[in-house]
Write a protein that holds these residues in place. Structure first.
Motif, PDB file in Angstrom:
ATOM      1  N   PHE A 220      29.760 -22.275   7.000  1.00 36.56           N
ATOM      2  CA  PHE A 220      29.101 -23.502   7.436  1.00 36.56           C
ATOM      3  C   PHE A 220      29.886 -24.755   7.058  1.00 36.56           C
ATOM      4  CE2 PHE A 220      25.274 -20.715   6.800  1.00 36.56           C
ATOM      5  CZ  PHE A 220      25.005 -20.564   8.150  1.00 36.56           C
TER       6      PHE A 220
ATOM      7  N   TYR B  85      21.113 -25.414  11.586  1.00 40.94           N
ATOM      8  CA  TYR B  85      22.232 -24.465  11.658  1.00 40.94           C
ATOM      9  C   TYR B  85      21.773 -23.218  12.404  1.00 40.94           C
ATOM     10  CZ  TYR B  85      24.724 -27.087   8.001  1.00 40.94           C
ATOM     11  OH  TYR B  85      25.381 -28.055   7.273  1.00 40.94           O
TER      12      TYR B  85
ATOM     13  N   ILE C 162      25.728 -26.064  15.046  1.00 40.56           N
ATOM     14  CA  ILE C 162      25.128 -27.073  14.167  1.00 40.56           C
ATOM     15  C   ILE C 162      24.596 -28.168  15.071  1.00 40.56           C
ATOM     16  CG2 ILE C 162      25.451 -28.630  12.215  1.00 40.56           C
ATOM     17  CD1 ILE C 162      27.969 -27.064  11.486  1.00 40.56           C
TER      18      ILE C 162
ATOM     19  N   LEU D 250      17.780 -23.080   9.171  1.00 38.74           N
ATOM     20  CA  LEU D 250      18.772 -22.065   9.535  1.00 38.74           C
ATOM     21  C   LEU D 250      18.106 -21.044  10.446  1.00 38.74           C
ATOM     22  CD1 LEU D 250      21.465 -20.472   9.309  1.00 38.74           C
ATOM     23  CD2 LEU D 250      20.500 -19.380   7.247  1.00 38.74           C
TER      24      LEU D 250
ATOM     25  N   VAL E 167      28.623 -19.922  15.464  1.00 32.11           N
ATOM     26  CA  VAL E 167      27.890 -20.893  14.656  1.00 32.11           C
ATOM     27  C   VAL E 167      27.580 -22.127  15.488  1.00 32.11           C
ATOM     28  CG1 VAL E 167      27.933 -22.311  12.567  1.00 32.11           C
ATOM     29  CG2 VAL E 167      29.069 -20.075  12.583  1.00 32.11           C
TER      30      VAL E 167
END
Length: 595
Positions: free
Chosen positions: A136, A24, A40, A149, A38
């Motif tokens: 998330f 992440y 991923i 992370l 964000v």
């Protein structure tokens, strides 16, 4: 004081995990725009489809908050080629990506973050704060594996504060044991103060964002007292390696959210200089810290594992929150942060709130817990009439239970013994308890059959005998009336935008019987115009039994209704020491208030 983890430790912890790797990332290149970026990255993926889902709620705050509504600019690409991958939404919080057997997929989206509460995200030019559930997505069936992370601050002066362990030789990468830990570990990024201290040889810190009159030295001294009392309640020891108190100083916010190794607090920036407000803050600290045992580890069976997509129903929130609310009032007294007078005054205020809530005759305590998802956090003009807070009534029931146990055992046993039993039997190994199990533990500690008690005060709306409970400990519950003994009217009225509006009506009150509704605009009493401030003054001219005319607009229709006033009602209740208390009653009170 920042924990670190080495590659060998990670390898040992993850040796039984799937080969799929998930990383992440959170960046905030333009923080004044309130958008977190964000990423991923999923490596070693082999299936043709990849599902991503975002939680709809966060543990500790029992309301479906639809965090996915803040997501925008969603995209998926093949990491190596940067080729876009087709995707579509399958539900409000569910994205499905056609991976074409691509082994490494990068998902990107942005999250709007301009809500400063303990359960949401906030990003501006001074800091970024995010909660795992609110930012998330997770990959179904892979929530139990570990992740990395990486947090990318927009400026090198910005610090990162969290309880997640740093990867060795990194200042921005953290190891996350599983998705539950990711949800349970808020992250504060920005320009903030960090005040470190040790207790029981374990590192603690106050991380404070915002300006105000917060006194770190005083708060640390009193925090140590609270930690000592609460650790003693559970039999000694602290179930963490380090702990962070994260405080946001805001214009007028208030709230807290518990986590296993931290808590998030929101408090008015100038709310510490006044003695009463400071005491209220320490109650908040005591409450959230108590939760690291009660609810974070001692959990109802329904919350033993979290379903992040749906409501998790339990009738036991009265124990999780009500017991904690009772303790947050008494613990600062035991810690000598405030004295008997302040404690009794605060107890009187809580009892006033309880006795001024008509909903206590409508919603049983266990039902209040079960219906938290649709009622407690969705208040309206009728809420006081049809619901009862499991925080408030739960605290009242916990008070009664503590006094029952203390009375039967001459203060040699108390609710503390219940909490120790619950910790040993359920909390240490995080085994969820059932409603029957917690009732059994309480009864066994009390040494008596409490079936009738629970039936009356958990599962029915029978009034709590608070006056009788307090009497055994030399205390008097005293109703207080306004000096003028104003007859009972039953409406909350406020001036807004040059209009005098009814905000709420008490069920069964004279106004309710007469047909006055929330939202009505009050024009006159007995043909003379009034505003909100004048209503109570005008009522002083009347007595119980008098019928007065109220002229108002109801749904834009002009009406005049007849309201027959009732006997004056207490405006508040005070808890006082009985000057005629026996020596035995005084000894009981001392044993209770002095721990």
């Amino acid at each position: 004081m920042v924990q670190t983890v080495t590659s060998s430790q990670i390898s040992q912890a993850t040796q039984d995990e799937t080969s799929v790797e998930i990383v992440y990332g959170v960046a905030m290149p333009n923080p004044h725009q309130h958008l977190f970026e964000v990423t991923i990255q999923i490596n070693h993926w082999s299936a043709m489809l990849l599902d991503l889902k975002m939680p709809v709620w966060t543990p500790g705050s029992y309301l479906v908050r639809e965090y996915a509504r803040h997501v925008q600019d969603f995209q998926a690409i093949a990491t190596a080629t940067e080729k876009p991958l087709a995707w579509q939404k399958q539900g409000k919080n569910h994205w499905q990506i056609a991976t074409d057997a691509t082994e490494s997929i990068t998902v990107k989206y942005r999250v709007f973050a301009n809500e400063l509460t303990v359960r949401t995200n906030h990003l501006d030019s001074t800091h970024g704060y995010f909660n795992g559930a609110a930012i998330f997505c997770f990959v179904p069936d892979y929530q139990n594996q570990s992740f990395i992370l990486e947090v990318e601050p927009p400026d090198e002066a910005w610090q990162i504060s969290t309880t997640l362990p740093l990867l060795e030789d990194s200042e921005t990468q953290f190891w996350v044991e599983n998705f539950d830990v990711l949800v349970d570990s808020p992250v504060e990024v920005g320009i903030h103060e960090s005040h470190e201290f040790l207790y029981a040889d374990k590192p603690h810190r106050w991380v404070v964002w915002g300006d105000g009159d917060f006194d770190a030295d005083k708060a640390i001294a009193d925090t140590k007292k609270i930690i000592a009392i609460e650790a003693d309640i559970y039999g000694g020891g602290l179930p963490y390696d380090e702990y962070m108190f994260l405080l946001h100083l805001s214009s007028s916010g208030y709230g807290g959210l518990e986590h296993k190794e931290s808590c998030s607090l929101n408090y008015p920036r100038f709310g510490f200089g006044d003695h009463n407000n400071y005491n209220r803050f320490m109650q908040l600290v005591a409450h959230e810290f108590f939760h690291l045992w009660n609810i974070k580890r001692i959990r109802p069976k329904a919350l033993e594992t979290f379903d992040y997509e749906n409501e998790n129903y339990t009738t036991s929130l009265w124990f999780a929150e009500g017991v904690t609310s009772y303790y947050d009032l008494i613990i600062p007294r035991w810690a000598d942060i405030y004295d008997d007078d302040f404690f009794l005054e605060s107890l009187g205020k809580d009892i006033t709130r309880y006795l001024n809530t008509p909903g206590r005759f409508v919603q049983p305590l266990a039902e209040s817990s079960f219906d938290a998802w649709i009622k407690l956090y969705r208040r309206d003009a009728n809420s006081n009439n049809n619901q009862m807070s499991y925080y408030l009534k739960g605290a009242m029931v916990s008070l009664m239970l503590d006094l029952i146990i203390r009375d039967r055992h001459d203060n040699q046993k108390s609710l503390d013994d219940v909490m120790q039993r619950m910790w040993q039997e359920f909390g240490k190994d995080e085994i969820g308890f059932t409603p029957k199990q917690v009732e059994t533990v309480i009864a066994e500690v009390a040494g008596c059959d409490l079936t009738d008690f629970f039936n009356r005060y958990l599962y029915s709306t029978e009034e709590l005998p608070l006056e009788k409970s307090l009497e055994s400990f030399g205390l008097i519950l005293k109703p207080i009336y306004d000096d003028k003994k104003i007859p009972y009217f039953g409406a909350e009225i406020k001036d807004e935008n040059n209009r005098t509006l009814v905000k709420s009506i008490e069920s069964g009150s004279p106004c309710h019987i007469a047909g006055i509704d929330p939202g009505d605009e009050i024009l006159a009493i007995a043909d003379y115009r009034v505003n909100a401030e004048q209503v109570s003054k005008r009522l002083q001219n009347y007595h119980a039994g008098d019928t007065i005319s109220i002229t108002l607009f109801q749904q834009d229709q002009l009406k005049t209704l007849a309201v027959t006033l009732a006997e004056p009602q207490p405006s508040s209740y005070q808890v006082k020491k009985n000057p005629d208390a026996s020596d035995q009653q005084k000894a009981k009170l001392t044993g209770w208030l002095c721990h």
